[in-house]
Design an enzyme around this catalytic site. Structure first.
Site, PDB file in Angstrom:
ATOM      1  N   SER A  80       0.823  -1.199   0.000  1.00 26.80           N
ATOM      2  CA  SER A  80       0.000   0.000   0.000  1.00 26.80           C
ATOM      3  C   SER A  80       0.867   1.262   0.000  1.00 26.80           C
ATOM      4  O   SER A  80       1.831   1.360  -0.757  1.00 26.80           O
ATOM      5  CB  SER A  80      -0.967  -0.049   1.189  1.00 26.80           C
ATOM      6  OG  SER A  80      -2.009   0.882   1.047  1.00 26.80           O
ATOM      7  N   ASP A 212      -9.130  -5.945  -5.284  1.00 30.14           N
ATOM      8  CA  ASP A 212      -8.763  -4.863  -4.373  1.00 30.14           C
ATOM      9  C   ASP A 212      -9.821  -3.772  -4.420  1.00 30.14           C
ATOM     10  O   ASP A 212     -10.058  -3.172  -5.465  1.00 30.14           O
ATOM     11  CB  ASP A 212      -7.397  -4.296  -4.805  1.00 30.14           C
ATOM     12  CG  ASP A 212      -6.733  -3.449  -3.757  1.00 30.14           C
ATOM     13  OD1 ASP A 212      -7.442  -2.688  -3.073  1.00 30.14           O
ATOM     14  OD2 ASP A 212      -5.498  -3.538  -3.623  1.00 30.14           O
ATOM     15  N   HIS A 240      -7.014  -6.029  -0.929  1.00 27.35           N
ATOM     16  CA  HIS A 240      -5.881  -5.116  -0.777  1.00 27.35           C
ATOM     17  C   HIS A 240      -4.785  -5.729   0.092  1.00 27.35           C
ATOM     18  O   HIS A 240      -3.613  -5.368  -0.037  1.00 27.35           O
ATOM     19  CB  HIS A 240      -6.374  -3.794  -0.178  1.00 27.35           C
ATOM     20  CG  HIS A 240      -5.350  -2.705  -0.181  1.00 27.35           C
ATOM     21  ND1 HIS A 240      -4.745  -2.254  -1.345  1.00 27.35           N
ATOM     22  CD2 HIS A 240      -4.795  -1.984   0.835  1.00 27.35           C
ATOM     23  CE1 HIS A 240      -3.886  -1.294  -1.047  1.00 27.35           C
ATOM     24  NE2 HIS A 240      -3.886  -1.112   0.264  1.00 27.35           N
TER      25      HIS A 240
END
Length: 263
Positions: A80, A212, A240
């Protein structure tokens, strides 16, 4: 078998704890795994409202890389917004990094302009865009309500869908007890990492996440086109948080990527 040392960098709100499945698999199979807590994350005691910049946030990662023996290199793995922290570390310590793996992570070439569409999703992932923030993020104002926010945390009712929509319920339950507010000032700097030519010499791998809900696959593709990596892998059924939703598949991809390195 070649032993590799993997160093894991978490995303916003998370800590080194999120990589526990990957770290366990690697250690069981003869590799080293280090899971960093960035400042104000995991069990690092810093108040997120006091973190002043990206470099301040990344200090634990920089400290770890700086103390590595001169002949040692590691494989960095980020998730991320942690991709920005990893890229910043690569710029400062290029001789310490043999490979960089971005797992649904921000991968932006230092010193380049970012298209507005991609800049917006990176802001959303770190809680910094106004039309989305009111809806899914809570803020803290360490410098007073009249000043910009200093901390962000996803609202509980959105955590399952945005972070863990395909992950086991027990991992989601674990995460809800461990997520912490993240420092806003750290993420402001992610889009302004200065140019560093040495970084281009480090091979990069990207792991795409097919289900995601936070960093959608089409936006990952935009980023890949701007700074193409040496290898790309796809986890078609991952949310994710691939470290929870497809940990064994991600583990195999890490080994496959590592095997491309010269002994």
């Amino acid at each position: 078998m070649t032993e590799h040392h993997f160093v894991f960098v978490h995303g916003a709100g998370h800590g080194g704890w999120c990589w526990y499945k990957l770290a366990n698999s690697l250690r069981e199979n003869g590799h080293k795994a280090t899971c960093i807590d960035l400042k104000a994350a995991g069990i690092n005691p810093t108040d997120p409202n006091t973190v002043s910049s990206l470099d301040d946030y990344d200090e634990p990662l920089y400290a770890f890389l700086s103390q590595l023996p001169i002949d040692q290199k590691v494989i960095l793995v980020s998730h991320s917004v942690g991709g920005g922290s990893m890229t910043a570390a690569m710029c400062l310590f290029p001789s310490k990094v043999s490979l960089a793996v971005y797992v649904a992570a921000a991968m932006v070439k230092p010193g380049t302009l970012i298209p507005e569409r991609l800049k917006n999703v990176m802001k959303i992932c770190s809680g910094l865009i106004e039309e989305e923030t009111e809806k899914i993020w809570d803020f803290s104002f360490g410098n007073g309500p009249q000043n910009p926010p200093t901390g962000i945390m996803m609202k509980p009712e959105y955590v399952r869908d945005k972070f863990y929509n395909e992950s086991p319920m027990e991992d989601y339950t674990l995460a809800t007890t461990l997520l912490r507010p993240a420092p806003v000032m750290a993420f402001v700097g992610i889009m302004d990492i200065p140019k560093a030519p040495e970084t281009d010499k480090i091979p990069r791998v990207y792991v795409k996440t097919g289900k995601d809900h936070l960093f959608e696959p089409v936006l990952q593709e935009v980023m890949l086109a701007l700074w193409p990596p040496a290898q790309t892998f796809l986890l078609p059924d991952s949310d994710h948080s691939a470290f929870f939703s497809q940990p064994q598949e991600l583990y195999q991809f890490l080994l496959q990527a590592a095997s491309s390195l010269s002994p």
